[in-house]
Scaffold this motif. Structure first.
Motif, PDB file in Angstrom:
ATOM      1  N   ILE A 161       0.848  -1.202   0.000  1.00  0.00           N
ATOM      2  CA  ILE A 161       0.000   0.000   0.000  1.00  0.00           C
ATOM      3  C   ILE A 161       0.884   1.252   0.000  1.00  0.00           C
ATOM      4  O   ILE A 161       0.658   2.199  -0.756  1.00  0.00           O
ATOM      5  CB  ILE A 161      -0.951   0.017   1.224  1.00  0.00           C
ATOM      6  CG1 ILE A 161      -2.012  -1.076   1.110  1.00  0.00           C
ATOM      7  CG2 ILE A 161      -1.602   1.389   1.405  1.00  0.00           C
ATOM      8  CD1 ILE A 161      -2.889  -1.241   2.354  1.00  0.00           C
ATOM      9  N   MET A 162       1.917   1.229   0.846  1.00  0.00           N
ATOM     10  CA  MET A 162       2.752   2.429   0.970  1.00  0.00           C
ATOM     11  C   MET A 162       3.601   2.645  -0.289  1.00  0.00           C
ATOM     12  O   MET A 162       3.835   3.786  -0.690  1.00  0.00           O
ATOM     13  CB  MET A 162       3.628   2.359   2.238  1.00  0.00           C
ATOM     14  CG  MET A 162       2.829   2.277   3.539  1.00  0.00           C
ATOM     15  SD  MET A 162       1.363   3.349   3.670  1.00  0.00           S
ATOM     16  CE  MET A 162       2.090   4.968   3.876  1.00  0.00           C
ATOM     17  N   LEU A 163       4.022   1.536  -0.914  1.00  0.00           N
ATOM     18  CA  LEU A 163       4.723   1.675  -2.206  1.00  0.00           C
ATOM     19  C   LEU A 163       3.786   2.330  -3.216  1.00  0.00           C
ATOM     20  O   LEU A 163       4.185   3.188  -4.008  1.00  0.00           O
ATOM     21  CB  LEU A 163       5.162   0.309  -2.736  1.00  0.00           C
ATOM     22  CG  LEU A 163       6.395  -0.344  -2.095  1.00  0.00           C
ATOM     23  CD1 LEU A 163       6.573  -1.755  -2.644  1.00  0.00           C
ATOM     24  CD2 LEU A 163       7.663   0.473  -2.331  1.00  0.00           C
ATOM     25  N   GLY A 164       2.520   1.921  -3.170  1.00  0.00           N
ATOM     26  CA  GLY A 164       1.510   2.464  -4.085  1.00  0.00           C
ATOM     27  C   GLY A 164       1.319   3.965  -3.909  1.00  0.00           C
ATOM     28  O   GLY A 164       0.944   4.665  -4.850  1.00  0.00           O
ATOM     29  N   LEU A 165       1.573   4.441  -2.690  1.00  0.00           N
ATOM     30  CA  LEU A 165       1.433   5.885  -2.430  1.00  0.00           C
ATOM     31  C   LEU A 165       2.706   6.648  -2.796  1.00  0.00           C
ATOM     32  O   LEU A 165       2.792   7.853  -2.586  1.00  0.00           O
ATOM     33  CB  LEU A 165       1.098   6.124  -0.951  1.00  0.00           C
ATOM     34  CG  LEU A 165      -0.304   5.707  -0.505  1.00  0.00           C
ATOM     35  CD1 LEU A 165      -0.462   5.881   1.000  1.00  0.00           C
ATOM     36  CD2 LEU A 165      -1.362   6.533  -1.219  1.00  0.00           C
ATOM     37  N   GLY A 166       3.703   5.903  -3.309  1.00  0.00           N
ATOM     38  CA  GLY A 166       4.940   6.563  -3.739  1.00  0.00           C
ATOM     39  C   GLY A 166       5.971   6.723  -2.637  1.00  0.00           C
ATOM     40  O   GLY A 166       6.854   7.584  -2.720  1.00  0.00           O
ATOM     41  N   CYS A 167       5.858   5.895  -1.593  1.00  0.00           N
ATOM     42  CA  CYS A 167       6.826   5.987  -0.490  1.00  0.00           C
ATOM     43  C   CYS A 167       8.039   5.113  -0.760  1.00  0.00           C
ATOM     44  O   CYS A 167       7.980   4.158  -1.536  1.00  0.00           O
ATOM     45  CB  CYS A 167       6.187   5.502   0.817  1.00  0.00           C
ATOM     46  SG  CYS A 167       4.826   6.527   1.326  1.00  0.00           S
ATOM     47  N   LYS A 168       9.116   5.430  -0.052  1.00  0.00           N
ATOM     48  CA  LYS A 168      10.271   4.535  -0.003  1.00  0.00           C
ATOM     49  C   LYS A 168      10.002   3.607   1.188  1.00  0.00           C
ATOM     50  O   LYS A 168       9.713   4.095   2.294  1.00  0.00           O
ATOM     51  CB  LYS A 168      11.534   5.377   0.219  1.00  0.00           C
ATOM     52  CG  LYS A 168      12.777   4.544   0.356  1.00  0.00           C
ATOM     53  CD  LYS A 168      14.001   5.438   0.498  1.00  0.00           C
ATOM     54  CE  LYS A 168      15.229   4.562   0.701  1.00  0.00           C
ATOM     55  NZ  LYS A 168      16.410   5.313   1.052  1.00  0.00           N
ATOM     56  N   VAL A 169      10.045   2.307   0.961  1.00  0.00           N
ATOM     57  CA  VAL A 169       9.692   1.387   2.055  1.00  0.00           C
ATOM     58  C   VAL A 169      10.915   0.602   2.521  1.00  0.00           C
ATOM     59  O   VAL A 169      11.544  -0.128   1.750  1.00  0.00           O
ATOM     60  CB  VAL A 169       8.548   0.418   1.636  1.00  0.00           C
ATOM     61  CG1 VAL A 169       8.238  -0.554   2.765  1.00  0.00           C
ATOM     62  CG2 VAL A 169       7.289   1.215   1.267  1.00  0.00           C
ATOM     63  N   LEU A 170      11.243   0.778   3.799  1.00  0.00           N
ATOM     64  CA  LEU A 170      12.301   0.000   4.447  1.00  0.00           C
ATOM     65  C   LEU A 170      11.617  -1.066   5.307  1.00  0.00           C
ATOM     66  O   LEU A 170      10.525  -0.833   5.827  1.00  0.00           O
ATOM     67  CB  LEU A 170      13.150   0.894   5.350  1.00  0.00           C
ATOM     68  CG  LEU A 170      13.836   2.092   4.693  1.00  0.00           C
ATOM     69  CD1 LEU A 170      14.644   2.868   5.728  1.00  0.00           C
ATOM     70  CD2 LEU A 170      14.752   1.625   3.556  1.00  0.00           C
ATOM     71  N   ALA A 171      12.262  -2.219   5.444  1.00  0.00           N
ATOM     72  CA  ALA A 171      11.640  -3.271   6.241  1.00  0.00           C
ATOM     73  C   ALA A 171      12.654  -3.936   7.149  1.00  0.00           C
ATOM     74  O   ALA A 171      13.847  -4.019   6.820  1.00  0.00           O
ATOM     75  CB  ALA A 171      11.017  -4.317   5.309  1.00  0.00           C
ATOM     76  N   TYR A 172      12.141  -4.382   8.288  1.00  0.00           N
ATOM     77  CA  TYR A 172      12.962  -5.178   9.203  1.00  0.00           C
ATOM     78  C   TYR A 172      12.175  -6.427   9.561  1.00  0.00           C
ATOM     79  O   TYR A 172      11.036  -6.352  10.031  1.00  0.00           O
ATOM     80  CB  TYR A 172      13.298  -4.374  10.469  1.00  0.00           C
ATOM     81  CG  TYR A 172      13.941  -5.226  11.528  1.00  0.00           C
ATOM     82  CD1 TYR A 172      15.233  -5.732  11.345  1.00  0.00           C
ATOM     83  CD2 TYR A 172      13.269  -5.559  12.693  1.00  0.00           C
ATOM     84  CE1 TYR A 172      15.822  -6.541  12.297  1.00  0.00           C
ATOM     85  CE2 TYR A 172      13.850  -6.365  13.651  1.00  0.00           C
ATOM     86  CZ  TYR A 172      15.135  -6.854  13.450  1.00  0.00           C
ATOM     87  OH  TYR A 172      15.702  -7.668  14.390  1.00  0.00           O
TER      88      TYR A 172
END
Ligand code: NAD
Length: 328
Positions: A161-172
């Motif tokens: 969803i957040m990628l869809g909003l154009g965000c940079k997504v970091l994950a742990y």
């Protein structure tokens, strides 16, 4: 057909379980399951419980003496069950491992959007004839860095969803999901995620390892003014530490659907009562804190799946079929 003692019943539980039940005899109790209420399960083989029902060793012992053989959780998390005590009592425990993870991921988004654009405040203002925009300024979500802790079913959808909003997504996460990596999610260590994120959203389970994952030390590493979102389990956040971080403005926004001490508060109408929890009362005073009372799961689709899977788990037990959703 099995007789089921169903604890912590709300009208929506009854509606969906009655709709999909095919012959089990269900006694719906509004009371939560605890040391006092456990005796209601006398003579019943199956107990159906939810997130804030207490299934400690003492309760399990009472259930065993009453003849209970199966605990059917109508939720995914099982941090409220003493699994060792259940095994010792020879009581099997089943759950609903997945029921519309979209429901919870979308609720996390709702918390972010509301906190950011202050639609809850705008709604009240306009209803009172106040059309001023003072203090309603938000920020563009686009191109912000979002840190997702736990990229399982819910966290994975939230990341998309957040990628869809154009965000940079970091994950742990201890497990790296290749599908998420392929669409642009970057796995980093926890320190890096905390350092770089404008929004941190929690989606890992509550375990001994993750209890108070967000403590003073973690909060100190975050960006000044960070938004922290928790739709997972309250115990992931050290609430006292986050209150301090709100006071010194390290945390700029806090959105929580779960709370460490939610047990005797959430799901209940206490509007005419004196709130006894001073920490919750303090949290409620911050203008930049949004609290919902564990409603992430509350969609038509999720309630349908919860009822169908729970009743299927019970039927599998009745017919001695393999318990695919057993927690061991
Ligand atoms: P899941 O098991 O699919 O995913 C959990 C992820 O967390 C996994 O990828 C796992 O590897 C990761 N993880 C485990 N330990 C970790 C650690 N120490 N650090 C980082 N990552 C870790 O679970 P899910 O279905 O996505 O649900 C996540 C949580 O959401 C549940 O545990 C539950 O507590 C919560 N939940 C809340 C609601 C609600 O109504 N608010 C509803 C359902 C679930």
């Amino acid at each position: 057909m099995k007789k089921i003692a169903f604890f912590s019943t709300k009208p929506y539980d009854k509606e969906f379980f009655e709709k999909y039940n095919q012959g089990h005899e269900i006694d719906f109790y509004e009371v939560a399951l605890n040391e006092q209420s456990a005796r209601l399960a006398e003579g019943v083989e199956v107990v159906c419980a939810f997130v804030n029902d207490k299934l400690n060793a003492a309760v399990i012992e009472t259930l065993q003496k009453s003849g209970v053989q199966l605990i059917a959780l109508r939720c995914a998390g099982f941090n409220n069950v003493d699994l060792a005590a259940a095994e010792q009592a020879n009581i099997k425990v089943v759950r609903v491992p997945a029921y519309s993870p979209y429901a919870v991921a979308e609720h996390a988004l709702a918390l972010i959007m509301t906190l950011n654009r202050k639609t809850h405040k705008a709604y009240n203002r306009v209803r009172e004839g106040n059309f001023s925009l003072e203090k309603l300024t938000g920020f563009d979500i686009y191109q912000k860095t979002v840190g997702v802790i736990g990229t399982g079913k819910i966290g994975g959808i939230f990341a998309r969803i957040m990628l869809g909003l154009g965000c940079k997504v970091l994950a742990y996460d201890t497990y790296h999901d290749e599908h998420l990596m392929a669409i642009g999610v970057s796995y980093v260590n926890l320190d890096e995620l905390l350092n770089a994120s404008d929004i941190v959203s929690l989606h890992c389970p509550l375990t001994e390892e993750t209890r108070h994952l967000i403590n003073t030390e973690a909060l100190d590493q975050m960006k000044k003014g960070v938004m922290v979102i928790n739709t997972s389990r309250g115990g992931l956040i050290d609430t006292q530490a986050v209150v301090e971080a709100l006071k010194n403005k390290t945390v700029g926004y806090l959105g929580i659907d779960v709370y460490e001490q939610e047990e005797n508060v959430f799901f209940n109408d206490l509007s005419e009562e004196i709130l006894q929890d001073d920490t919750l009362a303090r949290l409620m005073t911050f203008p930049n804190v949004l609290i919902t009372s564990h409603q992430g799961f509350l969609t038509e689709e999720a309630l349908t799946q919860i009822a169908i899977t729970t009743l299927q788990n019970i039927s599998d037990f009745e017919h001695q079929r393999e318990l695919t959703n057993e927690i061991k």
